[in-house]
Scaffold this motif. Structure first.
Motif, PDB file in Angstrom:
ATOM      1  N   ILE A  31      -3.715  51.114 -10.211  1.00 29.59           N
ATOM      2  CA  ILE A  31      -2.345  50.970 -10.686  1.00 29.59           C
ATOM      3  C   ILE A  31      -2.083  52.122 -11.648  1.00 29.59           C
ATOM      4  O   ILE A  31      -2.906  52.409 -12.530  1.00 29.59           O
ATOM      5  N   GLU A  32      -0.953  52.783 -11.483  1.00 31.10           N
ATOM      6  CA  GLU A  32      -0.661  53.898 -12.370  1.00 31.10           C
ATOM      7  C   GLU A  32       0.827  54.013 -12.655  1.00 31.10           C
ATOM      8  O   GLU A  32       1.670  53.524 -11.889  1.00 31.10           O
ATOM      9  N   GLY A  33       1.129  54.642 -13.758  1.00 32.90           N
ATOM     10  CA  GLY A  33       2.516  54.850 -14.142  1.00 32.90           C
ATOM     11  C   GLY A  33       2.692  56.199 -14.802  1.00 32.90           C
ATOM     12  O   GLY A  33       1.774  56.718 -15.455  1.00 32.90           O
ATOM     13  N   THR A  34       3.884  56.788 -14.640  1.00 33.86           N
ATOM     14  CA  THR A  34       4.182  58.105 -15.204  1.00 33.86           C
ATOM     15  C   THR A  34       5.590  58.103 -15.787  1.00 33.86           C
ATOM     16  O   THR A  34       6.529  57.586 -15.166  1.00 33.86           O
ATOM     17  N   TRP A  35       5.708  58.658 -16.971  1.00 33.54           N
ATOM     18  CA  TRP A  35       7.011  58.900 -17.586  1.00 33.54           C
ATOM     19  C   TRP A  35       7.132  60.394 -17.824  1.00 33.54           C
ATOM     20  O   TRP A  35       6.294  60.996 -18.479  1.00 33.54           O
ATOM     21  N   PHE A  36       8.198  61.001 -17.268  1.00 30.44           N
ATOM     22  CA  PHE A  36       8.434  62.427 -17.453  1.00 30.44           C
ATOM     23  C   PHE A  36       9.704  62.595 -18.275  1.00 30.44           C
ATOM     24  O   PHE A  36      10.800  62.223 -17.846  1.00 30.44           O
ATOM     25  N   LYS A  37       9.541  63.148 -19.465  1.00 26.91           N
ATOM     26  CA  LYS A  37      10.653  63.392 -20.370  1.00 26.91           C
ATOM     27  C   LYS A  37      11.191  64.794 -20.127  1.00 26.91           C
ATOM     28  O   LYS A  37      10.505  65.797 -20.324  1.00 26.91           O
ATOM     29  N   SER A  38      12.440  64.895 -19.673  1.00 29.01           N
ATOM     30  CA  SER A  38      13.035  66.185 -19.325  1.00 29.01           C
ATOM     31  C   SER A  38      13.239  67.051 -20.560  1.00 29.01           C
ATOM     32  O   SER A  38      13.703  66.570 -21.604  1.00 29.01           O
ATOM     33  N   GLY A  39      12.898  68.344 -20.399  1.00 26.32           N
ATOM     34  CA  GLY A  39      13.091  69.306 -21.467  1.00 26.32           C
ATOM     35  C   GLY A  39      14.386  70.072 -21.312  1.00 26.32           C
ATOM     36  O   GLY A  39      15.200  69.816 -20.412  1.00 26.32           O
ATOM     37  N   ALA A  40      14.569  71.068 -22.162  1.00 29.78           N
ATOM     38  CA  ALA A  40      15.828  71.811 -22.206  1.00 29.78           C
ATOM     39  C   ALA A  40      16.140  72.509 -20.886  1.00 29.78           C
ATOM     40  O   ALA A  40      17.299  72.552 -20.453  1.00 29.78           O
ATOM     41  N   TYR A  41      15.116  73.057 -20.230  1.00 28.30           N
ATOM     42  CA  TYR A  41      15.350  73.759 -18.964  1.00 28.30           C
ATOM     43  C   TYR A  41      15.886  72.804 -17.897  1.00 28.30           C
ATOM     44  O   TYR A  41      16.895  73.094 -17.230  1.00 28.30           O
ATOM     45  N   LEU A  42      15.236  71.661 -17.698  1.00 29.69           N
ATOM     46  CA  LEU A  42      15.671  70.710 -16.682  1.00 29.69           C
ATOM     47  C   LEU A  42      17.051  70.150 -16.987  1.00 29.69           C
ATOM     48  O   LEU A  42      17.841  69.869 -16.077  1.00 29.69           O
ATOM     49  N   LYS A  43      17.381  69.989 -18.252  1.00 28.27           N
ATOM     50  CA  LYS A  43      18.700  69.475 -18.602  1.00 28.27           C
ATOM     51  C   LYS A  43      19.801  70.473 -18.291  1.00 28.27           C
ATOM     52  O   LYS A  43      20.959  70.084 -18.094  1.00 28.27           O
ATOM     53  N   GLU A  44      19.451  71.752 -18.210  1.00 27.23           N
ATOM     54  CA  GLU A  44      20.451  72.764 -17.872  1.00 27.23           C
ATOM     55  C   GLU A  44      20.621  72.937 -16.366  1.00 27.23           C
ATOM     56  O   GLU A  44      21.730  73.155 -15.888  1.00 27.23           O
ATOM     57  N   VAL A  45      19.523  72.827 -15.587  1.00 23.66           N
ATOM     58  CA  VAL A  45      19.590  73.163 -14.155  1.00 23.66           C
ATOM     59  C   VAL A  45      19.686  71.939 -13.255  1.00 23.66           C
ATOM     60  O   VAL A  45      19.877  72.075 -12.049  1.00 23.66           O
ATOM     61  N   SER A  46      19.523  70.727 -13.805  1.00 31.15           N
ATOM     62  CA  SER A  46      19.563  69.512 -12.997  1.00 31.15           C
ATOM     63  C   SER A  46      20.334  68.433 -13.750  1.00 31.15           C
ATOM     64  O   SER A  46      20.891  68.683 -14.825  1.00 31.15           O
ATOM     65  N   ALA A  47      20.339  67.223 -13.172  1.00 33.62           N
ATOM     66  CA  ALA A  47      20.954  66.105 -13.891  1.00 33.62           C
ATOM     67  C   ALA A  47      20.195  65.806 -15.179  1.00 33.62           C
ATOM     68  O   ALA A  47      20.746  65.211 -16.109  1.00 33.62           O
ATOM     69  N   GLY A  48      18.934  66.207 -15.229  1.00 31.70           N
ATOM     70  CA  GLY A  48      18.168  66.157 -16.475  1.00 31.70           C
ATOM     71  C   GLY A  48      17.755  64.785 -16.934  1.00 31.70           C
ATOM     72  O   GLY A  48      17.426  64.591 -18.115  1.00 31.70           O
ATOM     73  N   LYS A  49      17.720  63.809 -16.037  1.00 26.92           N
ATOM     74  CA  LYS A  49      17.326  62.464 -16.424  1.00 26.92           C
ATOM     75  C   LYS A  49      15.803  62.351 -16.487  1.00 26.92           C
ATOM     76  O   LYS A  49      15.084  63.061 -15.790  1.00 26.92           O
ATOM     77  N   ASP A  50      15.314  61.429 -17.297  1.00 29.77           N
ATOM     78  CA  ASP A  50      13.878  61.175 -17.375  1.00 29.77           C
ATOM     79  C   ASP A  50      13.420  60.411 -16.132  1.00 29.77           C
ATOM     80  O   ASP A  50      14.137  59.541 -15.622  1.00 29.77           O
ATOM     81  N   ILE A  51      12.227  60.719 -15.651  1.00 33.38           N
ATOM     82  CA  ILE A  51      11.676  60.074 -14.459  1.00 33.38           C
ATOM     83  C   ILE A  51      10.683  58.991 -14.872  1.00 33.38           C
ATOM     84  O   ILE A  51       9.833  59.206 -15.742  1.00 33.38           O
ATOM     85  N   PHE A  52      10.801  57.839 -14.222  1.00 33.65           N
ATOM     86  CA  PHE A  52       9.831  56.750 -14.395  1.00 33.65           C
ATOM     87  C   PHE A  52       9.221  56.460 -13.021  1.00 33.65           C
ATOM     88  O   PHE A  52       9.945  56.200 -12.059  1.00 33.65           O
ATOM     89  N   PHE A  53       7.905  56.533 -12.943  1.00 30.01           N
ATOM     90  CA  PHE A  53       7.205  56.431 -11.657  1.00 30.01           C
ATOM     91  C   PHE A  53       6.077  55.409 -11.779  1.00 30.01           C
ATOM     92  O   PHE A  53       5.284  55.454 -12.731  1.00 30.01           O
ATOM     93  N   THR A  54       6.012  54.479 -10.848  1.00 25.35           N
ATOM     94  CA  THR A  54       4.902  53.530 -10.806  1.00 25.35           C
ATOM     95  C   THR A  54       4.336  53.491  -9.389  1.00 25.35           C
ATOM     96  O   THR A  54       5.071  53.698  -8.408  1.00 25.35           O
ATOM     97  N   ALA A  55       3.044  53.202  -9.281  1.00 22.12           N
ATOM     98  CA  ALA A  55       2.407  53.166  -7.965  1.00 22.12           C
ATOM     99  C   ALA A  55       1.246  52.184  -7.977  1.00 22.12           C
ATOM    100  O   ALA A  55       0.551  52.019  -8.991  1.00 22.12           O
ATOM    101  N   PHE A  56       1.072  51.546  -6.840  1.00 26.97           N
ATOM    102  CA  PHE A  56      -0.091  50.684  -6.613  1.00 26.97           C
ATOM    103  C   PHE A  56      -0.780  51.166  -5.351  1.00 26.97           C
ATOM    104  O   PHE A  56      -0.145  51.361  -4.312  1.00 26.97           O
ATOM    105  N   THR A  57      -2.097  51.377  -5.424  1.00 26.11           N
ATOM    106  CA  THR A  57      -2.885  51.864  -4.293  1.00 26.11           C
ATOM    107  C   THR A  57      -4.063  50.931  -4.041  1.00 26.11           C
ATOM    108  O   THR A  57      -4.750  50.528  -4.981  1.00 26.11           O
ATOM    109  N   THR A  58      -4.277  50.616  -2.780  1.00 25.71           N
ATOM    110  CA  THR A  58      -5.532  49.975  -2.381  1.00 25.71           C
ATOM    111  C   THR A  58      -6.080  50.722  -1.184  1.00 25.71           C
ATOM    112  O   THR A  58      -5.334  51.115  -0.287  1.00 25.71           O
ATOM    113  N   GLN A  59      -7.371  50.963  -1.207  1.00 33.82           N
ATOM    114  CA  GLN A  59      -8.000  51.801  -0.183  1.00 33.82           C
ATOM    115  C   GLN A  59      -9.297  51.162   0.290  1.00 33.82           C
ATOM    116  O   GLN A  59     -10.089  50.698  -0.521  1.00 33.82           O
ATOM    117  N   LEU A  60      -9.458  51.170   1.581  1.00 30.12           N
ATOM    118  CA  LEU A  60     -10.680  50.664   2.203  1.00 30.12           C
ATOM    119  C   LEU A  60     -11.313  51.785   3.018  1.00 30.12           C
ATOM    120  O   LEU A  60     -10.638  52.430   3.813  1.00 30.12           O
TER     121      LEU A  60
END
Length: 456
Positions: free
Chosen positions: A425-454
């Motif tokens: 189980i993993e999670g990621t929070w990406f806080k947008s900096g000044a560059y991303l706020k100028e060239v994109s919508a600049g929102k913060d990303i929240f990412f979660t994932a669950f993996t099971t492997q056999l």
């Protein structure tokens, strides 16, 4: 999903019944199951991994595979520039192989891959590739004597070298990477050298339609010296690539690029390290290539302390183009790196970057581990953009003079149920900096994932 859970339960239940513990490797063709030939019982799994042909001691077949199930949920994908997906999506990967050792000199390896994407909006071929021949090659020893050998491998095959910064199997993404070509493998005591010429496979979303990429040729040599005096282990390599059409922030055109590099590393003991440097030269369109990268990755484990904490620090400087209007291209090309270069979220790739990446990992018990890491990103050059792991341009550098990209905080909890079954189980929070706020919508990303492997 029900079938997957059923398989997980069966293998978990039967683990204690297996005569010998398996050792699975990232490159499945490197696995050696000859120790299983001593098993005289009726254990079905051991016979699956080692089945002699006509009672021969020299000819056998080994069968194996993998099932991986992943659920992803992303808020503000591509920093808010992609339509929202409120339900998330599921990626599933199936791999199955047969390894036929005809005799000690010859063997054939064949592997199928199926990568499926459910509820994913507009999946790409790396996420969805229903059924393909992933690997199909033959090996033949040209020379074997007194600890020395020369092996020739011909056909479709995976390549993986070093820390996977430049050549990887692309394990984290749903569809693994393969190449069509030939490779010579020379081994002698503490030295292993590979020489290869290949075309990377062009993934498509149909069935049995993957072909070698006519647009790209990839060749080189890679040598590993173990137990080198003073340096522990050292890698030396040259890699060449020719693309009929490549794209950078500086434009499009034909690319012929050469990479020379070295890596000094130590992966045993409490203190471990990995230092690497690469210089690239060649031509792109009408420009000369002059690019480079330096990386450092050091860790120290307090092995006698409770939870055995491992602290780590990575840092990288990766060149970008300083002047889009001159006759030089300084954007580093990472070639075929591991897809999740800065974590499973795989938001940006290793080009035109400087980053600092501390981490800490804890062993909660023999099966359960927890990790947390923090990554801070800047553009190394204000004139160049940022790129995805596959080197497609995400945002140009022409529309902002800001250097700070953002900060990424990630956590993961890993549970190795037994040698066959793995949960994460993993999670990621990406806080947008000044560059991303100028060239994109600049929102913060929240990412979660669950993996099971056999694996089996």
């Amino acid at each position: 999903m029900k079938k997957l859970l059923w398989l997980l339960g069966i293998l978990s239940w039967n683990t204690l019944a297996f005569a010998q513990n398996p050792v699975f490797k990232m490159l499945r063709y490197d696995e050696n199951w000859t120790s299983f030939k001593k098993d005289t019982g009726n254990n079905w799994y051991n016979h699956l991994k080692y089945s002699s042909i006509k009672n021969s001691n020299k000819s056998y077949i080994s069968v194996g595979g993998e099932v991986r199930f992943q659920y992803f949920a992303i808020k503000n994908e591509d920093w808010g520039d992609t339509p929202a997906d409120n339900d998330g999506y599921v990626l599933t990967r199936y791999l199955a192989h047969i390894d036929y050792h005809i005799n000690p000199t010859f063997r054939a390896f064949f592997q199928l891959q199926s990568s499926l994407a459910n509820s994913r909006i507009n999946p790409n071929p790396v996420e969805k590739n229903p059924l393909e021949i992933h690997q199909a090659f033959v090996d033949g020893f040209l020379y074997q004597q007194k600890g020395k050998s020369v092996l020739l491998r011909v056909g479709r095959q995976e390549l993986m070298y070093g820390s996977q910064r430049l050549i990887a199997v692309r394990e984290a993404p749903n569809n693994r990477m393969a190449f069509d070509g030939l490779k010579f493998i020379f081994q002698q005591k503490n030295l292993k050298s590979d020489v290869f010429y290949t075309h990377p496979i062009a993934n498509k979303t149909g069935i049995f339609d993957d072909t070698f990429n006519k647009n790209t040729q990839f060749w080189g040599f890679y040598s590993v010296i173990n137990h080198a005096p003073l340096l522990n282990n050292i890698d030396l390599y040259y890699l060449g690539i020719h693309k009929k059409q490549a794209t950078y922030d500086a434009g499009k055109g034909e690319e012929i690029r050469h990479s020379i590099g070295t890596r000094i590393w130590k992966n045993k003991g409490d203190w471990q390290y990995d230092f690497e440097g690469v210089f690239q030269f060649g031509t792109f369109a009408q420009q000369n290539i002059s690019a480079w990268t330096l990386s450092s990755n050091t860790t120290y484990q307090f092995s006698k302390t409770i939870l055995k904490p491992t602290i780590g620090l990575k840092t990288e400087a990766i060149s970008g183009d300083n002047n889009l209007g001159d006759n030089r291209l300084q954007t580093f090309n990472p070639l075929y790196p591991k897809g999740a270069y800065f974590g499973l979220a795989a938001l940006i790739g290793p080009a035109n970057l400087f980053d600092i990446h501390p981490s800490i990992d804890l062993e909660l018990n023999k099966q359960l581990a927890f990790g947390i890491d923090y990554d801070i990103f800047w553009r190394l050059s204000r004139k160049d953009g940022i790129y995805a792991p596959n080197m497609s341009l995400i945002y140009s550098g022409k529309n902002s003079n800001e250097q700070f990209i953002g900060k990424q905080l990630s956590t993961n909890l890993n549970y190795q149920l037994n040698p066959f079954v793995f949960f994460k189980i993993e999670g990621t929070w990406f806080k947008s900096g000044a560059y991303l706020k100028e060239v994109s919508a600049g929102k913060d990303i929240f990412f979660t994932a669950f993996t099971t492997q056999l694996k089996f």
